[in-house]
Enzyme design. Structure first.
Site, PDB file in Angstrom:
ATOM      1  N   GLY A 142      -8.205  -9.471   2.878  1.00 18.59           N
ATOM      2  CA  GLY A 142      -8.093  -8.017   2.973  1.00 18.59           C
ATOM      3  C   GLY A 142      -9.206  -7.378   2.164  1.00 18.59           C
ATOM      4  N   TYR A 196      -2.554  -0.967 -12.367  1.00 18.23           N
ATOM      5  CA  TYR A 196      -2.909  -2.310 -12.864  1.00 18.23           C
ATOM      6  C   TYR A 196      -3.909  -2.284 -14.008  1.00 18.23           C
ATOM      7  CZ  TYR A 196      -1.799  -2.952  -7.850  1.00 18.23           C
ATOM      8  OH  TYR A 196      -1.253  -2.897  -6.604  1.00 18.23           O
ATOM      9  N   TYR A 250      -7.260  -1.008  -0.914  1.00 15.81           N
ATOM     10  CA  TYR A 250      -6.101  -0.597  -1.705  1.00 15.81           C
ATOM     11  C   TYR A 250      -6.339   0.757  -2.392  1.00 15.81           C
ATOM     12  CZ  TYR A 250      -4.944  -5.449  -0.820  1.00 15.81           C
ATOM     13  OH  TYR A 250      -4.694  -6.649  -0.204  1.00 15.81           O
ATOM     14  N   CYS A 286       0.612  15.338 -13.321  1.00 14.61           N
ATOM     15  CA  CYS A 286       1.355  15.535 -14.569  1.00 14.61           C
ATOM     16  C   CYS A 286       1.991  14.237 -15.045  1.00 14.61           C
ATOM     17  CB  CYS A 286       2.383  16.624 -14.370  1.00 14.61           C
ATOM     18  SG  CYS A 286       1.561  18.193 -14.139  1.00 14.61           S
ATOM     19  N   ARG A 332      -4.945   2.265  -8.306  1.00 16.93           N
ATOM     20  CA  ARG A 332      -5.214   0.979  -8.946  1.00 16.93           C
ATOM     21  C   ARG A 332      -5.401   1.062 -10.469  1.00 16.93           C
ATOM     22  NH1 ARG A 332      -8.888  -2.103  -8.153  1.00 16.93           N
ATOM     23  NH2 ARG A 332      -7.654  -3.975  -7.946  1.00 16.93           N
TER      24      ARG A 332
HETATM   25  N1  LLP Z   1      -1.918 -12.259   2.723  1.00 15.43           N
HETATM   26  C1  LLP Z   1      -0.801 -11.934   2.048  1.00 15.43           C
HETATM   27  C2  LLP Z   1       0.447 -12.591   2.367  1.00 15.43           C
HETATM   28  C3  LLP Z   1      -0.869 -10.958   1.022  1.00 15.43           C
HETATM   29  O1  LLP Z   1       0.226 -10.649   0.342  1.00 15.43           O
HETATM   30  C4  LLP Z   1      -2.102 -10.335   0.719  1.00 15.43           C
HETATM   31  C5  LLP Z   1      -2.209  -9.314  -0.326  1.00 15.43           C
HETATM   32  C6  LLP Z   1      -3.228 -10.701   1.475  1.00 15.43           C
HETATM   33  C7  LLP Z   1      -3.103 -11.684   2.459  1.00 15.43           C
HETATM   34  C8  LLP Z   1      -4.576 -10.099   1.243  1.00 15.43           C
HETATM   35  O2  LLP Z   1      -5.036 -10.320  -0.046  1.00 15.43           O
HETATM   36  P1  LLP Z   1      -6.531  -9.836  -0.439  1.00 15.43           P
HETATM   37  O3  LLP Z   1      -7.504 -10.650   0.380  1.00 15.43           O
HETATM   38  O4  LLP Z   1      -6.637  -8.401  -0.136  1.00 15.43           O
HETATM   39  O5  LLP Z   1      -6.633 -10.117  -1.879  1.00 15.43           O
HETATM   40  N2  LLP Z   1      -2.695  -3.600  -4.407  1.00 15.43           N
HETATM   41  C9  LLP Z   1      -3.344  -4.690  -5.104  1.00 15.43           C
HETATM   42  C10 LLP Z   1      -3.495  -5.903  -4.234  1.00 15.43           C
HETATM   43  C11 LLP Z   1      -2.204  -6.373  -3.606  1.00 15.43           C
HETATM   44  C12 LLP Z   1      -2.393  -7.555  -2.690  1.00 15.43           C
HETATM   45  C13 LLP Z   1      -1.147  -7.860  -1.961  1.00 15.43           C
HETATM   46  N3  LLP Z   1      -1.222  -8.940  -1.041  1.00 15.43           N
HETATM   47  C14 LLP Z   1      -4.672  -4.180  -5.649  1.00 15.43           C
HETATM   48  O6  LLP Z   1      -4.979  -3.004  -5.479  1.00 15.43           O
HETATM   49  O7  LLP Z   1      -5.391  -4.923  -6.300  1.00 15.43           O
END
Ligand code: LLP
Length: 454
Positions: free
Chosen positions: A296, A337, A394, A365, A333
């Site tokens: 992603g 985090y 994200y 706020c 973010r």
């Molecule tokens: N596959 C599954 C089952 C997942 O849960 C996720 C992400 C992905 C693929 C994709 O992961 P990526 O390639 O994007 O790292 N909101 C957080 C990140 C949450 C990721 C959740 N799952 C942030 O802003 O860092």
């Protein structure tokens, strides 16, 4: 929020930092451009805050990923939770991507962008009977099941709908992804996947259930993973498991290796698609199964900026506050985090005065509505524009309307032109989406009377 540690190089603002990742972002006559479009011009026409994405950058990262995985014949299922804008999905759809979804709503978004259900993998720990029913009716390619309970429910739903559910079981391999605590998913104690040490009876059961077609094993250990070792370890455990199942007569034709590849935010040097693919190639050498990955962030993070106006440069006790018109509801973010985003001025001063530390905050706020603490910035006046780097993943997809702040526009740049691909949400539409309870309408039945009538 922890005080930011920055290296001196990134303060100079002479160029856009990020190890070449932002080749589509540059200063032209000291004003920031996305490809050939001036960010200031977009700000004047669209208003701030907004997200802006470069089509060229999106295509570039997809091509890089596709090239890396092509020799493995691996399918790319973009994890659309990172950025679900219709135009972004359309760009990837045209390049041949499938998607990884985590809600049935995402399935409808993907289908609307031209991605067929046969190119959708459905992940997530809490799929409801209603969502599973719809997934089967749509003919989704693969459902990644994360618990014994979900498996039983899906079997029942499948028998009711009259379709066998194509299932991969997601295992939790107990590997530390060495990433933020909030984005680790493959460690014992995380809610995700089935503990690999308890999974055998569930695989055996899945292989016998009449509504289930057991097609694969899936693994995903976390997000923003910058080192290859956690991937290698998780994949090795999963492959070992695949072989053990094969030896027991459960032959799984698919191996879903998830996403998680990290990107540059501050000073990381993350692995690229090619080295990630190399690890997969090495580990899966004697596995006779179709591979898939679900990146992603790495496909979209760099392709997007969030642009905001510094509304007030307010004097604080020991350092100033830059109060922006973007808040934690627009880019969650940092507050969620403690994540770092580089923030650069849109209009660079030719003879730059020395940088000074600011707390860069939003208007919401909440004290946690802060983007950076003691961030060194060039002199910034009220009304100056700033741009957040690495905001394509994200960012918009996690935004909310807290404080009745409408969802902000998303803009897509293609070389010399731009389009608003999501307009600013009108406040009136937010209000209209909330019908009053009938007894609260002017002239409606008073509450007491309604109770008496029942
Ligand atoms: N596959 C599954 C089952 C997942 O849960 C996720 C992400 C992905 C693929 C994709 O992961 P990526 O390639 O994007 O790292 N909101 C957080 C990140 C949450 C990721 C959740 N799952 C942030 O802003 O860092």
């Amino acid at each position: 929020m922890a005080q930011d540690k920055e290296d001196v190089m990134t303060h100079s603002m002479d160029c856009i930092p990020g190890d070449g990742a932002f080749s589509y972002v540059s200063y032209n006559d000291n004003t920031l451009f996305v490809d050939q479009v001036s960010v200031k011009k977009i700000a004047q026409e669209v208003g701030t805050p907004f997200y802006v994405y470069s089509q060229r950058a999106l295509e570039f990262s997809y091509e890089e990923c596709a090239q890396a995985f092509e020799p493995l014949g691996a399918g790319i299922f973009y994890a659309m939770k990172a950025n679900h804008n219709q135009s972004v999905l359309k760009i990837f759809a045209r390049l041949g991507a499938g998607v990884d979804i985590v809600s049935i709503g995402e399935a409808y978004r993907a289908i609307a962008a031209g991605i067929s259900a046969s190119r959708i993998i459905y992940s997530g720990v809490g799929k409801t009977a209603d969502e599973l029913t719809k997934a089967l009716e749509l003919g989704i390619y693969q459902i990644n099941v994360e618990s014994a309970n979900e498996l039983e429910l899906l079997n029942e739903v499948a028998l009711r709908v009259g379709r066998r559910a194509p299932v991969a079981l997601r295992v939790n391999p107990d590997v530390d992804a060495k990433t933020l605590r909030g984005t680790t998913t493959g460690k014992k104690g995380n809610k995700f996947g089935i503990d690999i040490t308890d999974a055998l009876p569930i695989f055996e059961r899945a292989a016998t259930l009449p509504g289930i077609a057991l097609v694969g094993i899936a693994v995903h250990i976390g997000s923003q993973i910058t080192e290859l070792q956690p991937f290698r370890l998780a994949y090795m455990r999963t492959v070992e498991y695949w072989k053990m199942l094969r030896d027991r007569g459960i032959v799984l034709p698919r191996l879903d290796l998830g996403g998680g590849l990290g990107v540059w935010y501050q000073n990381e040097s993350p692995a690229r698609f090619q080295s990630w693919a190399d690890v997969i190639s090495e580990v899966t050498q004697d596995v006779d199964a179709e591979l898939s990955v679900a990146p992603g962030r790495a496909l979209v993070a760099h392709a997007g900026l969030m642009v905001a106006t510094a509304v007030y440069n307010k004097r604080g006790n020991d350092r100033g506050f830059l109060i922006l018109d973007a808040g934690m509801n627009d880019l969650a973010r940092p507050s969620l985090y403690g994540a770092y985003h580089h923030i650069v001025p849109v209009e660079r001063q030719a003879n730059e005065a020395p940088v000074e530390p600011f707390d860069i905050v939003g208007p919401v706020c909440e004290s946690t509505d802060a983007f950076a603490a003691a961030r060194l910035m060039p002199p910034t006046r009220d009304g100056d524009l700033v741009a957040f780097l690495s905001a394509g993943a994200y960012g918009s997809s996690m935004s909310s309307t807290y404080n009745t702040r409408p969802l902000i526009p998303e803009v897509l740049v293609r070389e010399t032109v731009y389009a608003v691909v999501r307009p600013r949400q009108p406040v009136a539409a937010m209000i209209e989406s909330e019908p009053l309870a009938s007894w609260l309408e002017d002239g409606g039945m008073p509450v007491g009377m309604r109770n008496n009538a029942q």
